[in-house]
Scaffold this motif. Structure first.
Motif, short mmCIF file in Angstrom:
data_model
loop_
_atom_site.label_atom_id
_atom_site.label_comp_id
_atom_site.label_asym_id
_atom_site.label_seq_id
_atom_site.Cartn_x
_atom_site.Cartn_y
_atom_site.Cartn_z
N GLU A 81 -2.04 -23.56 15.01
CA GLU A 81 -2.66 -24.25 13.87
C GLU A 81 -3.22 -23.19 12.93
OE1 GLU A 81 -6.56 -25.43 13.70
OE2 GLU A 81 -6.77 -23.34 14.28
N THR A 83 -6.43 -23.26 11.10
CA THR A 83 -7.86 -23.10 10.82
C THR A 83 -8.45 -21.86 11.50
OG1 THR A 83 -7.99 -25.50 10.69
CG2 THR A 83 -10.08 -24.32 10.81
N ARG A 114 3.71 -25.20 18.82
CA ARG A 114 3.08 -25.85 19.98
C ARG A 114 4.17 -26.29 20.93
NH1 ARG A 114 -1.44 -29.80 16.96
NH2 ARG A 114 -2.15 -28.18 15.49
N GLU A 116 5.23 -28.74 22.78
CA GLU A 116 5.02 -30.17 23.00
C GLU A 116 6.33 -30.81 23.38
OE1 GLU A 116 1.92 -32.27 20.79
OE2 GLU A 116 2.54 -31.07 19.08
N LEU A 123 7.51 -31.54 16.65
CA LEU A 123 8.38 -30.40 16.95
C LEU A 123 7.59 -29.29 17.64
CD1 LEU A 123 9.42 -31.55 13.89
CD2 LEU A 123 11.22 -29.95 14.55
N GLN A 128 2.89 -26.84 8.43
CA GLN A 128 1.70 -27.48 7.86
C GLN A 128 1.42 -26.95 6.45
OE1 GLN A 128 -1.63 -26.66 10.48
NE2 GLN A 128 -1.27 -28.50 11.71
N GLU A 132 -8.82 -24.90 3.57
CA GLU A 132 -10.13 -24.68 4.19
C GLU A 132 -11.10 -24.30 3.07
OE1 GLU A 132 -9.95 -25.45 7.31
OE2 GLU A 132 -7.87 -25.01 7.81
N ARG A 259 -10.78 -35.70 17.83
CA ARG A 259 -9.68 -34.83 17.45
C ARG A 259 -9.33 -33.96 18.65
NH1 ARG A 259 -6.82 -34.92 14.70
NH2 ARG A 259 -6.76 -32.98 13.57
N TYR A 263 -13.49 -27.69 17.42
CA TYR A 263 -14.44 -27.08 16.47
C TYR A 263 -15.13 -28.05 15.52
CZ TYR A 263 -9.85 -26.64 13.99
OH TYR A 263 -8.61 -26.83 13.47
N TYR A 264 -14.77 -29.33 15.55
CA TYR A 264 -15.30 -30.23 14.53
C TYR A 264 -16.76 -30.61 14.74
CZ TYR A 264 -10.53 -30.79 12.92
OH TYR A 264 -9.28 -30.56 12.43
N THR A 283 0.43 -39.88 11.94
CA THR A 283 -0.67 -39.17 11.29
C THR A 283 -0.09 -38.07 10.40
OG1 THR A 283 -2.09 -39.61 13.18
CG2 THR A 283 -2.83 -37.93 11.64
P1 HAM Z 1 -3.93 -31.22 13.84
O1 HAM Z 1 -4.35 -32.65 13.92
O2 HAM Z 1 -3.67 -30.53 15.12
O3 HAM Z 1 -5.03 -30.46 13.01
O4 HAM Z 1 -2.63 -31.14 12.96
C1 HAM Z 1 -2.62 -31.60 11.62
C2 HAM Z 1 -1.32 -32.31 11.31
O5 HAM Z 1 -0.21 -31.45 11.62
C3 HAM Z 1 -1.03 -33.54 12.14
O6 HAM Z 1 -1.70 -34.67 11.60
C4 HAM Z 1 0.46 -33.67 12.01
O7 HAM Z 1 0.80 -34.26 10.76
C5 HAM Z 1 0.90 -32.23 12.02
N1 HAM Z 1 1.34 -31.83 13.37
C6 HAM Z 1 0.58 -31.42 14.41
N2 HAM Z 1 1.34 -31.14 15.49
C7 HAM Z 1 2.62 -31.36 15.12
C8 HAM Z 1 3.90 -31.24 15.78
N3 HAM Z 1 3.99 -30.81 17.02
N4 HAM Z 1 5.00 -31.57 15.07
C9 HAM Z 1 4.93 -31.98 13.79
N5 HAM Z 1 3.76 -32.11 13.11
C10 HAM Z 1 2.63 -31.81 13.77
C11 HAM Z 1 -4.99 -29.12 12.74
O8 HAM Z 1 -4.03 -28.42 12.95
C12 HAM Z 1 -6.24 -28.60 12.08
N6 HAM Z 1 -6.10 -27.14 11.89
C13 HAM Z 1 -6.49 -29.31 10.77
C14 HAM Z 1 -7.69 -28.79 10.05
C15 HAM Z 1 -7.72 -27.89 9.06
N7 HAM Z 1 -8.94 -29.10 10.32
C16 HAM Z 1 -9.76 -28.41 9.53
N8 HAM Z 1 -9.02 -27.66 8.74
#
Ligand code: HAM
Length: 432
Positions: A81, A83, A114, A116, A123, A128, A132, A259, A263-264, A283
């Protein structure tokens, strides 16, 4: 053996990539209107940056990391991710210093990794667009940032999506609520899924996130974190809600929303698509406030707020909603050339046109006229210039405007000296 890409990854090919460029460009323009600047951090980080931020007991850290030891025996992970890396960079580069505008606002786009179980919209390498903002505790920051995400989806032409918010409060809130949740769940422990029994010990809030059907029943009746907000946490959340109301932004409150990242603090939110056919991965955007993370990674106490949007999901939703995105690209001129004797002259012509600032291409396969015209059509060329042996002898070239079918012969020198004038003459006449 046939070579294949790793499971959960995708090749983004021409034809599809124009859509990616379009959604990225739309984000760049919108986010820069909100005074966000781009930041690019490495694809990999020391693993502690992620474990410390995202949380040792999170699914991301325990199950999904692409981590390895490099040749210098450093424990490295591909970033799951954006952040944590951005916060690491904020601290390392002292972006909190007096020479920087406050709040310090950055956006990023790029791949995240990831491990997953891949499925539609999920995926192992996904992309993304995230933002921030550092240094504002004001609930107005929460609200304007959520509104920016909503505005992005609107600008892309989506219409079926909704905003869900919750508050995770401050450490005092969390401590009180954690206890309340343990008190509620412990008598039910034997009936919970194995995963949730483990979570109950490690991080009870995670039980709320369980996808297990039976767990969900218990979760529905669990105490609400909103009843445990400390006074300052309640004040912050009430202000966020009041501001959303004042700006007439529709939202839902889901007090069971947690979530997958540790960290939130305070406000968290998700934007979900209501378009049909997306399955569970609906989402589009998720984020929230993280007031402790900068200090956690060694910086001065600095509040933060951000979100990330999953680009693969955005494209799936745009398709599901039937939104047309630009795909064809524009070609100003295509040079049809017939016979090897004109090869050099065709090279000169196409280079002159490019040097004049226009987009141009030519046949290089010595194909028959029909095949070359077909290519010009497929490339959506505005003008087709035809050069054969007889044209070369007379120092002329045939120019045709594809939209009007209008054709003229012009001296080659006209192309060399001022292609722009020829282009204008041919295209202006289109409207007459
Ligand atoms: P997150 O919920 O882990 O948050 O991911 C944000 C978005 O990334 C998800 O809502 C989804 O749309 C997309 N996403 C996550 N995992 C996958 C995956 N395996 N395949 C496709 N899309 C995916 C964060 O990553 C935090 N860093 C968000 C954030 C920024 N919070 C504060 N600042």
């Amino acid at each position: 053996m046939s070579y294949q890409r790793p499971k959960g990854t995708a090749d983004l090919l021409p034809g599809e990539i124009e859509k990616w460029q379009f959604i990225e460009e739309t984000a760049r323009l919108l986010f820069s209107d909100y005074q966000y600047q781009e930041i690019r951090t490495p694809m990999f980080e020391h693993i502690e940056v992620i474990t410390r931020s995202v949380g040792d007991t999170s699914d991301i850290v325990t199950k999904e990391m692409y981590d390895f030891y490099d040749k210098g025996n450093r424990h490295i992970t591909l970033r799951p991710e954006g952040t944590a890396p951005v916060v690491r960079s904020f601290v390392e580069n002292k972006l909190f210093g007096p020479e920087y505008t406050k709040p310090y606002k950055v956006y990023y786009t790029g791949p995240m990794f990831r491990y997953e179980r891949p499925q539609k919209g999920r995926l192992r390498q996904f992309h993304q667009i995230g933002v921030e903002a550092f240094g504002s505790e004001n609930p107005a920051t929460d609200v304007e940032t959520m509104m920016m995400a909503l505005a992005y989806f609107e600008q892309l032409g989506m219409s079926e999506f909704h905003l869900v918010i919750n508050s995770l409060g401050d450490p005092e809130t969390r401590q009180n609520y954690r206890q309340a949740l343990i008190d509620y769940l412990t008598p039910l422990k034997d009936e919970l899924s194995e995963d949730s029994q483990r979570r109950l010990n490690e991080n009870p809030l995670r039980v709320l996130d369980s996808k297990d059907k039976r767990d969900k029943q218990f979760v529905a009746d669990a105490p609400s974190i909103l009843d445990y907000l400390s006074e300052p946490a309640k004040k912050h959340f009430d202000e966020v809600v009041a501001m959303l109301d004042a700006l007439e932004v529709p939202y839902q409150i889901d007090s069971n929303m947690v979530r997958g990242l540790d960290y939130y603090t305070h406000t968290i939110f998700e934007i979900m698509s209501d378009a049909k056919g997306l399955g569970a991965q609906n989402t589009l955007c998720a984020g929230g406030r993280y007031n402790q993370l900068v200090a956690e990674l060694g910086g001065p106490e600095t509040p933060g707020f951000g979100f990330a949007i999953g680009m693969e999901r955005v494209l799936l939703v745009l398709e599901a909603e039937g939104v047309e995105l630009p795909t064809s690209h524009q070609l100003d001129a295509y040079v049809v050339n017939l016979g090897e004797v004109v090869n050099l002259e065709a090279l000169k012509v196409v280079q002159k046109i490019r040097q004049a600032g226009f987009s141009a291409d030519r046949d290089v396969l010595n194909r028959k006229a029909k095949g070359q015209f077909k290519t010009a059509d497929r490339l959506n060329a505005t003008l087709v210039l035809t050069l054969g042996e007889s044209e070369l002898e007379s120092g002329m070239i045939n120019v045709k405007a594809m939209a009007t079918r209008k054709e003229i012969q012009v001296p080659l020198t006209a192309i060399y000296e001022d292609f722009g004038a020829v282009y204008d003459q041919m295209t202006k006449e289109e409207g007459e």
